[in-house]
Design a protein around this motif. Structure first.
Motif, PDB file in Angstrom:
ATOM      1  N   ALA A 197      -4.909   7.067  -5.157  1.00  0.00           N
ATOM      2  CA  ALA A 197      -4.764   6.688  -3.563  1.00  0.00           C
ATOM      3  C   ALA A 197      -5.778   5.890  -3.126  1.00  0.00           C
ATOM      4  O   ALA A 197      -5.667   4.757  -2.268  1.00  0.00           O
ATOM      5  CB  ALA A 197      -5.111   8.290  -2.944  1.00  0.00           C
ATOM      6  N   PHE A 198      -7.049   5.862  -4.172  1.00  0.00           N
ATOM      7  CA  PHE A 198      -7.948   4.924  -3.612  1.00  0.00           C
ATOM      8  C   PHE A 198      -7.642   3.459  -3.987  1.00  0.00           C
ATOM      9  O   PHE A 198      -7.989   2.387  -3.261  1.00  0.00           O
ATOM     10  CB  PHE A 198      -9.371   5.396  -4.637  1.00  0.00           C
ATOM     11  N   ARG A 200      -4.570   2.565  -4.019  1.00  0.00           N
ATOM     12  CA  ARG A 200      -3.486   1.922  -3.036  1.00  0.00           C
ATOM     13  C   ARG A 200      -4.254   1.368  -1.554  1.00  0.00           C
ATOM     14  O   ARG A 200      -3.908   0.142  -1.203  1.00  0.00           O
ATOM     15  CB  ARG A 200      -2.302   3.051  -2.876  1.00  0.00           C
ATOM     16  N   LYS A 201      -5.300   2.168  -1.363  1.00  0.00           N
ATOM     17  CA  LYS A 201      -5.958   1.734  -0.139  1.00  0.00           C
ATOM     18  C   LYS A 201      -6.956   0.787  -0.135  1.00  0.00           C
ATOM     19  O   LYS A 201      -6.908  -0.278   0.506  1.00  0.00           O
ATOM     20  CB  LYS A 201      -7.094   3.023   0.235  1.00  0.00           C
ATOM     21  N   ARG A 202      -7.269   0.532  -1.478  1.00  0.00           N
ATOM     22  CA  ARG A 202      -8.284  -0.914  -1.748  1.00  0.00           C
ATOM     23  C   ARG A 202      -7.459  -1.989  -1.452  1.00  0.00           C
ATOM     24  O   ARG A 202      -7.898  -3.077  -0.933  1.00  0.00           O
ATOM     25  CB  ARG A 202      -8.941  -0.762  -3.074  1.00  0.00           C
ATOM     26  N   GLU A 204      -4.638  -2.327   0.086  1.00  0.00           N
ATOM     27  CA  GLU A 204      -3.416  -2.430   1.029  1.00  0.00           C
ATOM     28  C   GLU A 204      -3.651  -3.757   1.862  1.00  0.00           C
ATOM     29  O   GLU A 204      -4.946  -4.262   2.005  1.00  0.00           O
ATOM     30  CB  GLU A 204      -3.976  -1.309   2.066  1.00  0.00           C
ATOM     31  N   LYS A 205      -2.555  -4.318   2.420  1.00  0.00           N
ATOM     32  CA  LYS A 205      -2.510  -5.497   2.910  1.00  0.00           C
ATOM     33  C   LYS A 205      -2.537  -5.152   4.477  1.00  0.00           C
ATOM     34  O   LYS A 205      -1.940  -4.081   4.932  1.00  0.00           O
ATOM     35  CB  LYS A 205      -1.243  -6.393   2.502  1.00  0.00           C
TER      36      LYS A 205
END
Length: 205
Positions: A197-198, A200-202, A204-205
């Motif tokens: 999750a971290f 993907r969040k990092r 994220e566009k």
């Protein structure tokens, strides 16, 4: 994002290998741990056995002076240009080559430092309580609590020395990584989910 590189540092017994495999499946990435030894051997032309015997160890050169031709393809180490730094360089080249080809998860072996100039890289460090790690090592190796503790302490000492020597950083220090987590709190599966999750969040566009 065309590809992502995940580098996993880990305390011995923290479940870093299993978490790394889960991350590779989660992100459709290739997983590299001991597989790197085979890649490095192919890059160097030396036997994989040399890399296996000296995996993540600093100062191993002294212990290899008596290795003869079966590992080196003729002659002894004294007669070759082989050195401690050569082994690290061969492995570094193999890591870079793999990273250039697509998404990867690398476990250990200073990959975070080696790939520091690559894009879309995230560096994770996995720790765990000593009791948790002892239980993990006892279960995997079917050994006593004292033996497990000794293996952890000796293995981590070698691992830290290797990392510190080649990177100039401190193994396990929070400032060397993007995300640090104790896997003994949530367990391996939930820890992997949180790391994913971290990541993907990092990105994220």
């Amino acid at each position: 994002m065309d590809k992502i590189i995940i580098n996993v540092g880990r305390q011995l017994g923290s479940g870093g290998h299993d978490i790394g495999r889960m991350l590779a499946l989660d992100f459709g990435a290739k997983y590299y741990d001991r597989e790197l030894l085979n890649l490095a051997a192919k890059e160097s032309g030396f036997s994989e056995k040399i890399f296996e015997q000296n995996d993540e160890k600093k100062g191993f050169f002294r212990g290899l002076f008596n290795v003869q031709s079966p590992l080196m393809g003729g002659g002894s180490i004294y007669k070759s240009s082989f050195s401690q730094e050569n082994l690290f360089q061969f492995q570094s080249d193999a890591i870079k080559k793999a990273a250039e080809e697509g998404s990867c998860v690398f476990v250990g072996r200073c990959a975070d430092y080696i790939l520091r100039d690559f894009k879309n890289v995230v560096n994770v460090f996995i720790t765990a309580s000593m009791d948790f790690r002892i239980d993990q090592v006892m279960a995997r190796r079917n050994i006593s609590q004292d033996e497990a503790r000794r293996i952890i302490e000796q293995g981590e000492s070698r691992r830290a020395e290797y990392y510190n020597y080649y990177t100039g950083k401190k193994w396990g220090a929070a400032e060397s990584y993007d995300f640090c987590i104790d896997s003994s709190i949530l367990g391996l599966v939930e820890t992997e989910k949180l790391i994913a999750a971290f990541i993907r969040k990092r990105f994220e566009k």
